[in-house]
Design an enzyme around this catalytic site. Sequence first.
Site, mmCIF file in Angstrom:
data_model
loop_
_atom_site.group_PDB
_atom_site.id
_atom_site.type_symbol
_atom_site.label_atom_id
_atom_site.label_comp_id
_atom_site.label_asym_id
_atom_site.label_seq_id
_atom_site.Cartn_x
_atom_site.Cartn_y
_atom_site.Cartn_z
ATOM 1 N N ASP A 275 0.347 10.726 35.239
ATOM 2 C CA ASP A 275 0.389 11.927 34.404
ATOM 3 C C ASP A 275 -0.265 11.566 33.067
ATOM 4 O O ASP A 275 -0.532 10.392 32.780
ATOM 5 C CB ASP A 275 1.823 12.442 34.224
ATOM 6 C CG ASP A 275 1.832 13.926 33.848
ATOM 7 O OD1 ASP A 275 0.810 14.426 33.336
ATOM 8 O OD2 ASP A 275 2.859 14.589 34.057
HETATM 9 C C1 NOJ Z 1 0.915 16.966 31.976
HETATM 10 C C2 NOJ Z 1 1.685 17.609 33.075
HETATM 11 O O1 NOJ Z 1 2.946 16.977 33.230
HETATM 12 C C3 NOJ Z 1 0.951 17.584 34.407
HETATM 13 O O2 NOJ Z 1 1.672 18.349 35.342
HETATM 14 C C4 NOJ Z 1 -0.453 18.101 34.243
HETATM 15 O O3 NOJ Z 1 -1.119 18.098 35.487
HETATM 16 C C5 NOJ Z 1 -1.175 17.235 33.240
HETATM 17 N N1 NOJ Z 1 -0.488 17.298 31.963
HETATM 18 C C6 NOJ Z 1 -2.628 17.661 33.054
HETATM 19 O O4 NOJ Z 1 -2.700 18.889 32.446
#
Ligand code: NOJ
Length: 758
Positions: A275
Site C-alpha cells: 500500500d
Molecule cells: C491507499 C489505500 O489504502 C489503497 O487502497 C489505495 O489503493 C492506495 N492508497 C492508492 O490510491
Amino acid sequence: MSNVEAAGSTEEIRARVDKLLAGMTLAEKAGQLTQYFYFGGNEGADEWANEQSRQVEVALGRGGASSLLFVRDPGEVNRLQRLTIEGNRHGIPALFGFDVIHGFRTIFPVPIAMAASWDPAAVEAAQGVAAREARAVGIHWTFAPMVDIARDPRWGRIVEGAGEDPFLGAAMAGAQVRGFQGDHLGAPERVVAGPKHFAGYGAALGGRDYDEVNLSASEFWNVYLPPFRAAVEAGAGNVMTAYMDLNGVPATGNRWLLTEVLRGALGFDGFLVSDANAVRSLATHGFAADLTDAAARAVQVGLDLEMAIEDPAYAHLEEAVEAGAISVEAVDACVRRVLEVKLRLGVFDQPYVDEEHARSVLADPSHREVARLAAQRSAVLLRNEGGLLPLEPARLRSVAVLGHLAASRRDILGPWSFEFDLEETVSILEGIRARLGSGAQVTHAPGVRPPERLFSSIFDSFPGNVPVVADGFDDDAELVRAVELARSSDVAVVVLGEWQNLVGEQASRSSLDLPGRQPELLRAIVATGTPVVLLVMNGRPLDMRWAAEHVPAILDIWYPGTQGGTAVADLLFGDVAPGGKLPFSWPRSVGQVPVIYSHTTSHDPDKQAERYWDEPSTPLYPFGFGLSYTSFAYSDLVLDRHELPAGETLQVSVEVRNTGERPGDEVAQLYVHQRYGSSSRPVRELKGFKRVHLGAGESQTLRFTLGPAELRYWSSAARDYVLEASTFDVWVGGDSTASLGASFSTTAAGVAGTATAG
Ligand code: NOJ
C-alpha cells in the site's frame, strides 16, 4: 491477436526476463521495483503535487521508476510512457495503475452496494465495463477489488468491500476479479486485478482506519481469508499488502502472512505491491530499524513493488545488498515478477494508447445502461408500510424531493470516483423529474447543509470532493422551507445519509447518527402528515431507529453512481422492484458494534436478544434482509440424503413462490450450522444464495449443493482445515433469520485441506 499471443509463451517470457535481468544494474533493478504516485497536471493538483510529479519525471528519465499511479489521461499516459522507455537502456515500459474501484468514467454503485445486489453476474459485468474504460486510456492495472471483510461500520472503508460475510465476500471477490481481468491475465480490454489489503485490514481496532488488527486464528482463516482465496482462485495477477500490524507484525513485512499464507496456502504466484508508503512505514511502525532495513525486510518477504509517494525505501536497496542484509537473488525474484507481468500484458509490444479510440470507448452509451441496471439491483427496501411504494405517477400532482443529497451529482457517485462526467450524471431530483415529466410538480429544497469534518483528507483537493455551502445559507429558514414543501405536496421523497466525503479511507466515525441536522429535518417532515419515502444515501449502516418506526417507506439506495437518479426513479415508480439484500447486520446503534449474525452459541442462547439491559442485542435489520413490492414464500425443503460420507456432496432443493400481485426478485439464502465438533461453530453461516426473478404467483425450485468446500472449516483445535463427523442444520429463506430448516449428518471425519498454522 490477443495480448497473450502477442506476449508469447511462458518459456519465451521467462527467457526474455532472464535476458533483461542479466544486463541490469542493481540501481536499475531497484527502479523496476518502484511505483510512484503522479498527480501532476490534474485539475486540483497543488504546488506540492506538481513539484513531486516533476521529480518523478526525473526518476523516469533515468530509469528509476517502474510504474505510475493516478495518471488518467491517455495523452499523459503516452507522454510519460515515452519518457520511461527512453529513460532506461533496456526500453522497459511503465505499468500504469489506478484505483478503478467502482467505475472509471461510468461510475457504478459503490462496492458495498454492488454486494447488496447479491448478483455476481451484474457485478462482473460492471467491473468489465470499468476495465474496458480504464484500459482504453492506458491503465493496465486496478487496485481492486477491496475484499476486506468489514464488521465494524465505524470503519469508513466498509463502503469499499462486500460487508461482513466471508461467503458473500468470496462470491463478490471472484466476480470482480473476473470482471476486471477476464479469463486470463492480458486479455484484451481488461486490467490486472489487485485484491487488497492483505490481510485483516477491516478489523481495525475501534474501527479507526490504519489502527492495529488483532485476529484470532479462527477469524483469520474462516472469516477474513476466504475472499482473498476466491480472488486468487479467480486468477488475480496482483495482491496489495495492508498498512496495519496484524497480531503485532506489520502486514507489509509479515513473512508468515505473505509467504506461508499468500504464496503457500493460497498458491498466489502473481506480483505483490505495498500500500502507499507502506514499506517506509515498516520503520514508522517501529518494526524496521531504518529505511534500509525496511527495504531489505520487504524484499525478503517477496514484496515486489513499493508504492511510494516520495523517497521510496527501495532507493536503499543497493545499500542493503552491499551490507549483506539481502541477496541479489532475492531482489531478482521480485524484478522477475514485475517484468513478467509487463510482458504478459503485452506492454513491451504495445506501450502506447490510441487516444481517439479511448475517447470513443469512454463515450459508449451501453456503459451507462450497465450502470443503471447495477444501481437498480443494488437498492434494498427496508420498510414499506401500507404498500406506499411503488408510487403511482398518475395519482401524483406534487412531489417534494428534499435534502441536500437529493440534488447532488457529486455525492451520488460516492467516494473513489475521479474521472466521472458530472454532465452525464443524474441526481435523484433529476431522475424523478425526468420520470414524471410535466405530469406532476416536482419541488426541491436542501433543508440542511453538509456538516464539516474534523480533519482534511488526501482526496479533498480533487474537484467537488468537499461540498460547498451556498453563501448566506440560512439553516433555520431552509429547514422550514423544506418542511413547508413537504406539507403542501402529495408525497415527500427525502434523501438523507452521509455526504460521500464522510465515508471511505480516513473517514471513520465514532457515531452512526445521520450527520448534521438531518434527524431534525426528518422528524419535522414526518410531522406534517404527508406520506414520506426516505431514500438513504450511504456506504455504511446509520442509526435508523426512529425512522424504522415512523417513516413508512425506507429504501437504501447507497451511492448508486452515474445513473443513480434514473435507477432510483425506476424503483420509486415501480418500473422495477427492489430486490437487494443487506450485506451486513444493520445495528440499532453504534453501541452494538460489532454485531454479526454468525456469532457462536453462547452458554445462554435463549437470551441472545437480551445481552444489553438498555436495548435488544439483535440488529435493527438482519444480515440478508430486504423487502420487495411483492412477497415470497418458501416450502418443500428437501435434502437428497441425510447421511453424508466425508468428501461427498448432497443436494438441497427448495420451492420459492411469489405470493404477491407484482413481479419481483428474491435472493434465496442457504445457511448451515454444525452442531458439534472440535470447535464450536457459528449459529448460522451463509453457504449458498441465488437471486431469482418471479412473476406474480410464479414459483421455482432452487437447488443448492453442499459438500466439502461448504462444510469444512479451520479449527483452532486442529490448527488446520477439518471436515468433521457431526450433525448439521440447514435453513433456506429470504434472510439470515430463515426458519424453514432440515438437518443431516456427516458420517466420517477427515482433514479437509492443508493450512499453515497461524
Ligand atoms: C491507499 C489505500 O489504502 C489503497 O487502497 C489505495 O489503493 C492506495 N492508497 C492508492 O490510491
